[in-house]
Design an enzyme around this catalytic site. Structure first.
Site, short mmCIF file in Angstrom:
data_model
loop_
_atom_site.label_atom_id
_atom_site.label_comp_id
_atom_site.label_asym_id
_atom_site.label_seq_id
_atom_site.Cartn_x
_atom_site.Cartn_y
_atom_site.Cartn_z
N ILE A 158 0.84 -1.20 0.00
CA ILE A 158 0.00 0.00 0.00
C ILE A 158 0.88 1.25 0.00
O ILE A 158 1.49 1.61 1.02
CB ILE A 158 -0.99 -0.01 1.19
CG1 ILE A 158 -1.79 -1.32 1.18
CG2 ILE A 158 -1.89 1.21 1.15
CD1 ILE A 158 -2.51 -1.65 -0.14
N ARG A 269 29.22 12.80 -25.28
CA ARG A 269 30.08 11.61 -25.26
C ARG A 269 30.66 11.38 -26.67
O ARG A 269 29.90 11.37 -27.64
CB ARG A 269 29.24 10.40 -24.84
CG ARG A 269 29.93 9.07 -25.00
CD ARG A 269 30.97 8.85 -23.93
NE ARG A 269 31.56 7.52 -24.04
CZ ARG A 269 32.48 7.05 -23.23
NH1 ARG A 269 32.95 7.81 -22.24
NH2 ARG A 269 32.96 5.84 -23.38
N GLN A 337 21.16 2.03 -22.53
CA GLN A 337 22.01 1.55 -23.63
C GLN A 337 22.87 2.68 -24.21
O GLN A 337 24.05 2.51 -24.48
CB GLN A 337 21.10 0.96 -24.73
CG GLN A 337 21.83 0.15 -25.78
CD GLN A 337 22.37 -1.17 -25.20
OE1 GLN A 337 21.98 -1.59 -24.12
NE2 GLN A 337 23.30 -1.78 -25.91
N GLY A 341 28.21 1.81 -20.15
CA GLY A 341 28.56 1.46 -18.77
C GLY A 341 28.07 2.50 -17.77
O GLY A 341 27.68 2.17 -16.64
N GLU A 364 -1.64 -0.28 -10.23
CA GLU A 364 -2.94 0.20 -10.77
C GLU A 364 -3.40 -0.62 -11.97
O GLU A 364 -4.00 -0.09 -12.91
CB GLU A 364 -2.89 1.70 -11.03
CG GLU A 364 -2.53 2.44 -9.74
CD GLU A 364 -3.01 3.84 -9.63
OE1 GLU A 364 -3.99 4.20 -10.29
OE2 GLU A 364 -2.38 4.60 -8.86
N GLU A 368 -1.09 -6.62 -18.46
CA GLU A 368 -1.98 -7.71 -18.86
C GLU A 368 -3.44 -7.36 -18.52
O GLU A 368 -4.35 -7.61 -19.32
CB GLU A 368 -1.56 -9.02 -18.16
CG GLU A 368 -0.22 -9.59 -18.63
CD GLU A 368 1.01 -8.79 -18.15
OE1 GLU A 368 0.90 -8.04 -17.16
OE2 GLU A 368 2.07 -8.92 -18.77
N1 CAA Z 1 -16.21 1.40 -13.97
C1 CAA Z 1 -17.42 1.07 -13.44
N2 CAA Z 1 -17.81 -0.20 -13.20
C2 CAA Z 1 -16.93 -1.18 -13.49
C3 CAA Z 1 -15.66 -0.91 -14.03
C4 CAA Z 1 -15.31 0.43 -14.26
N3 CAA Z 1 -14.12 0.75 -14.78
N4 CAA Z 1 -15.00 -2.08 -14.21
C5 CAA Z 1 -15.85 -3.06 -13.81
N5 CAA Z 1 -17.01 -2.50 -13.38
C6 CAA Z 1 -18.19 -3.20 -12.88
C7 CAA Z 1 -18.75 -4.14 -13.97
O1 CAA Z 1 -19.65 -3.45 -14.81
C8 CAA Z 1 -19.44 -5.19 -13.14
O2 CAA Z 1 -20.69 -4.66 -12.72
P1 CAA Z 1 -22.01 -5.62 -12.48
O3 CAA Z 1 -21.70 -6.43 -11.27
O4 CAA Z 1 -23.11 -4.65 -12.27
O5 CAA Z 1 -22.14 -6.45 -13.73
C9 CAA Z 1 -18.57 -5.31 -11.90
O6 CAA Z 1 -17.82 -4.08 -11.81
C10 CAA Z 1 -17.60 -6.47 -11.97
O7 CAA Z 1 -16.83 -6.29 -13.18
P2 CAA Z 1 -15.99 -7.47 -13.85
O8 CAA Z 1 -16.87 -8.69 -13.96
O9 CAA Z 1 -15.35 -6.94 -15.07
O10 CAA Z 1 -14.91 -7.76 -12.69
P3 CAA Z 1 -13.72 -8.80 -12.62
O11 CAA Z 1 -13.76 -9.44 -11.28
O12 CAA Z 1 -13.73 -9.67 -13.84
O13 CAA Z 1 -12.41 -7.85 -12.59
C11 CAA Z 1 -10.63 -6.54 -13.52
C12 CAA Z 1 -12.11 -6.98 -13.57
C13 CAA Z 1 -10.52 -5.52 -14.64
C14 CAA Z 1 -9.66 -7.67 -13.75
C15 CAA Z 1 -10.34 -5.86 -12.14
O14 CAA Z 1 -10.32 -6.83 -11.11
C16 CAA Z 1 -9.05 -5.08 -12.13
O15 CAA Z 1 -9.02 -3.93 -12.58
N6 CAA Z 1 -7.95 -5.66 -11.58
C17 CAA Z 1 -6.72 -4.92 -11.34
C18 CAA Z 1 -6.73 -4.36 -9.95
C19 CAA Z 1 -5.85 -3.16 -9.82
O16 CAA Z 1 -5.72 -2.34 -10.72
N7 CAA Z 1 -5.26 -3.00 -8.64
C20 CAA Z 1 -4.49 -1.87 -8.36
C21 CAA Z 1 -4.28 -1.73 -6.88
S1 CAA Z 1 -4.10 -0.06 -6.34
C22 CAA Z 1 -2.52 0.41 -6.73
O17 CAA Z 1 -1.83 -0.26 -7.43
C23 CAA Z 1 -2.12 1.74 -6.21
C24 CAA Z 1 -0.66 1.96 -6.10
O18 CAA Z 1 0.11 1.13 -5.65
C25 CAA Z 1 -0.11 3.23 -6.53
#
Ligand code: CAA
Length: 382
Positions: A158, A269, A337, A341, A364, A368
């Protein structure tokens, strides 16, 4: 899309550039080496309005648009990507959702301190056993008497956790409902049952600290719930749409630093009796870096513009982050590159940019996951 900046956007960019060059760049290498959080810099950034850029003035923010935020992010991250992610999390991942989903009382309680940089926020979604599969979070929040919740679980990686005064986090309130059973909460530092673990020893962005967070029978009032019960996953996803535009802008900053360092080094360089800039092998790398930087910037500004218009920008944000982060990594590889060095040792900034660039393809949402988001939106169309 208008390619001209407004006078206000240009002024914000110039202010951020001047500040970054004068106050951040000179200390970036030391902060990185010593894993030092730039507390004083963040305080000054708060005074300049850089910590709550899109928060309306009525709540203590700068009242600017996302385009201005992207421009400022590029400048700050060109100087130091560790400082840049501290700014990005506070703006995009903490102020953003409180502004969009908070009650009037919650906005008044938290936004002014966050936007002025008096408080720092963190956003806790990932857990030890889930990152990309965000809906699989195991942290639970169960009713604990009228208007109260009891929370148990752990979060991982976090950003800002060690310094954060406030943590916006997500917990399962109805595990049987999957992603529709997740709820968002806000906890303030010092609340019994909320604790932060040992900071991670990271490859890059070392001025910023990340750490695990623990919830052990943490008790919160219902006033600390953000949005509706069960709305948490959508709050997280919508917030990350905005966050991904910020990380795309972070990648732009790192990319530009790589290009500028490469041009400077290539002109000074010499090899085989002439500056290495006179060789086509070097020129082609510089040309690719400059072209990809412009392409990444246009994608990022498009996503920012759509966000400012209030229309859905999920796909455009994913495209911007995907392309900008991968382009920044290609640029960082070229930069090392070109430096040969000298690109591999700490005396030059190239190796820091190389280490910093990598995280933009991971947090974020990994590259993939961005491809999944883009493909899902394509396949949903008729
Ligand atoms: N906006 C609004 N609603 C959304 C949405 C969006 N962008 N994306 C999904 N939803 C909604 C869908 O419409 C769906 O709604 P219903 O239940 O009404 O149908 C619901 O959310 C579930 O959506 P999915 O079925 O698509 O969800 P999923 O479980 O298949 O997951 C995923 C989708 C894109 C893989 C998602 O899990 C994801 O983005 N994963 C990556 C997580 C991530 O980015 N983590 C970052 C952590 S924070 C961080 O990194 C901060 C830092 O260190 C600086």
């Amino acid at each position: 899309m208008d390619l001209e900046l407004t006078p206000e956007q240009a002024m914000v960019r110039d202010m951020a550039r001047d500040f970054a060059v004068a106050e951040i760049e000179p200390r970036a290498a030391d902060d990185d080496r010593e894993h030092r959080f730039p507390a004083e810099t963040i305080r000054k950034m708060g005074e300049l309005g850089l910590m709550g850029m899109m928060v309306p003035e009525a709540y203590g923010g700068a009242g600017l648009d996302t385009v201005a935020y992207v421009l400022a992010m590029e400048e700050i991250n060109r100087a130091c990507a560790g400082t840049g992610v501290i700014m990005s999390v506070n703006n995009s991942l903490v102020c953003g959702p409180i502004l969009e989903f908070g009650t009037e009382a919650q906005k008044r309680r938290w936004l002014p301190k966050l936007a002025r940089g008096e408080w720092l926020g963190c956003f806790a979604l990932s857990e030890p056993n889930n990152g990309s599969d965000a809906a699989a979070a195991k942290t639970t929040a169960v009713p604990d008497g009228p208007g109260r919740w009891r929370i148990n679980g752990a979060k991982q990686f976090i950003t800002n956790a060690p310094q954060a005064d406030l943590c916006l986090f997500f917990a399962q309130t109805d595990p049987a409902k999957g992603s529709r059973g997740i709820t968002a909460f806000v906890v303030e530092k010092g609340t019994p049952g909320y604790s932060v673990g040992k900071p991670d020893d990271k490859l890059g962005i070392r001025a910023s600290h990340s750490a695990p967070i623990y919830f052990e029978d943490l008790r919160l009032d219902d006033e600390q719930r953000l949005g509706e019960v069960g709305q948490g996953f959508k709050i997280a996803m919508k917030t990350l749409d905005g966050g991904r535009v910020g990380i795309a802008a972070q990648a732009l900053g790192i990319h530009r630093a790589c290009l500028e360092e490469s041009v400077r080094y290539a002109k000074t360089r010499t090899a085989f009796g002439q500056p290495i800039a006179s060789f086509q092998a070097i020129q082609w790398m510089l040309a690719d870096m400059a072209t990809e930087l412009d392409a990444a910037r246009l994608l990022t500004l498009r996503a920012a513009t759509l966000k400012d218009r209030g229309v859905r920008f999920t796909r455009e944000a994913a495209m911007a982050k995907l392309y900008a982060s991968e382009a920044a990594n290609r640029a960082a590889t070229h930069c090392v590159q070109i430096h040969g060095g000298y690109g591999y040792i700490r005396d030059f900034p190239a190796e820091r940019h190389f280490r910093d660039a990598k995280i933009t393809e991971i947090y974020e949402g990994t590259s993939e996951i961005q491809r999944l988001v883009i493909a899902a939106s394509l396949l949903k169309q008729e």
